[in-house]
Design an enzyme around this catalytic site. Structure first.
Site, PDB file in Angstrom:
ATOM      1  N   LYS A   1       0.833  -1.202   0.000  1.00  0.00           N
ATOM      2  CA  LYS A   1       0.000   0.000   0.000  1.00  0.00           C
ATOM      3  C   LYS A   1       0.879   1.268   0.000  1.00  0.00           C
ATOM      4  CE  LYS A   1      -3.862  -2.215   2.415  1.00  0.00           C
ATOM      5  NZ  LYS A   1      -4.866  -2.051   3.498  1.00  0.00           N
TER       6      LYS A   1
ATOM      7  N   TYR B   1     -12.364  -2.556  -3.523  1.00  0.00           N
ATOM      8  CA  TYR B   1     -12.896  -2.605  -2.167  1.00  0.00           C
ATOM      9  C   TYR B   1     -14.431  -2.637  -2.126  1.00  0.00           C
ATOM     10  CZ  TYR B   1      -8.310  -1.858   0.045  1.00  0.00           C
ATOM     11  OH  TYR B   1      -7.021  -1.992   0.508  1.00  0.00           O
TER      12      TYR B   1
ATOM     13  N   GLU C   1      -9.431 -10.063  -7.881  1.00  0.00           N
ATOM     14  CA  GLU C   1      -8.526  -8.926  -7.690  1.00  0.00           C
ATOM     15  C   GLU C   1      -7.392  -8.929  -8.716  1.00  0.00           C
ATOM     16  OE1 GLU C   1      -7.522  -9.205  -3.519  1.00  0.00           O
ATOM     17  OE2 GLU C   1      -9.564  -8.658  -2.911  1.00  0.00           O
TER      18      GLU C   1
ATOM     19  N   ASN D   1      -1.763  -0.249   7.097  1.00  0.00           N
ATOM     20  CA  ASN D   1      -1.289  -1.579   7.495  1.00  0.00           C
ATOM     21  C   ASN D   1      -0.409  -2.221   6.424  1.00  0.00           C
ATOM     22  OD1 ASN D   1      -3.295  -2.239   5.699  1.00  0.00           O
ATOM     23  ND2 ASN D   1      -4.340  -3.705   7.026  1.00  0.00           N
TER      24      ASN D   1
ATOM     25  N   HIS E   1      -1.902  -5.352   1.341  1.00  0.00           N
ATOM     26  CA  HIS E   1      -3.190  -6.030   1.148  1.00  0.00           C
ATOM     27  C   HIS E   1      -2.917  -7.403   0.541  1.00  0.00           C
ATOM     28  CE1 HIS E   1      -7.249  -6.924  -0.253  1.00  0.00           C
ATOM     29  NE2 HIS E   1      -6.651  -7.356  -1.356  1.00  0.00           N
TER      30      HIS E   1
END
Ligand code: CMP
Length: 143
Positions: free
Chosen positions: A9, A49, A126, A112, A115
């Site tokens: 990310k 998402y 995805e 975080n 992903h």
């Protein structure tokens, strides 16, 4: 062979963690079959998402993932979907164990670092959102 979609990310890219993260999956024995540094559009972020559309943090999630370059990857190997999630650690870095990517580097549940697809179905969906078939390679001709 099983495949999964992983993405460093914007916080992970900005903190120069691409090399460390790639090394962890290489050292485990998984094969990188596609990778690119890219900026995620709002449209792509909303599709990626989509399952979180009704969550209160959806806007924040889309803003964050579109805020800077990400490093999108497809990895291949035995049980790679589950194994990659073990290597990443729990979604909330404060609960992720030391030795996992999020346990070692994550700051909060939004920032975080990485992903990873949570199932075979998500992985398939995805990786198709982020990569064309021609962008994925194969090691089948190597011994
Ligand atoms: P990811 O694996 O990218 O999939 C969905 C993301 O939603 C998850 O990682 C978290 O980064 C994010 N997320 C989950 N809960 C929250 C929250 N309460 N606030 C902001 N982001 C969240």
């Amino acid at each position: 062979m099983e495949k999964t979609f992983l993405m460093v990310k914007p916080d992970g890219v900005q903190r120069n963690l691409i090399g460390d993260i790639v090394a962890r999956f290489e050292q485990k024995g998984f094969k990188l079959i596609g990778a690119k540094l890219m900026t995620v559009s709002t449209d792509l972020a909303e599709k990626h998402y989509a399952e979180h559309k009704e969550r209160p943090f959806f806007g924040e999630l889309v803003d964050f993932i579109t805020s800077g370059p990400v490093f999108a990857m497809v990895w291949e190997g035995e049980n790679v979907v589950t194994s990659a999630r073990t290597i990443m650690g729990k979604t909330n870095p404060s609960e992720a164990l030391p030795g996992t990517i999020r346990g070692d580097y994550g700051i909060n549940v939004g920032k975080n670092i990485i992903h990873g697809s949570d199932s075979l179905e998500s992985a398939s969906r995805e990786m198709k959102l982020f990569f064309n078939e021609e962008e994925l390679t194969s090691y089948n001709k190597q011994s």
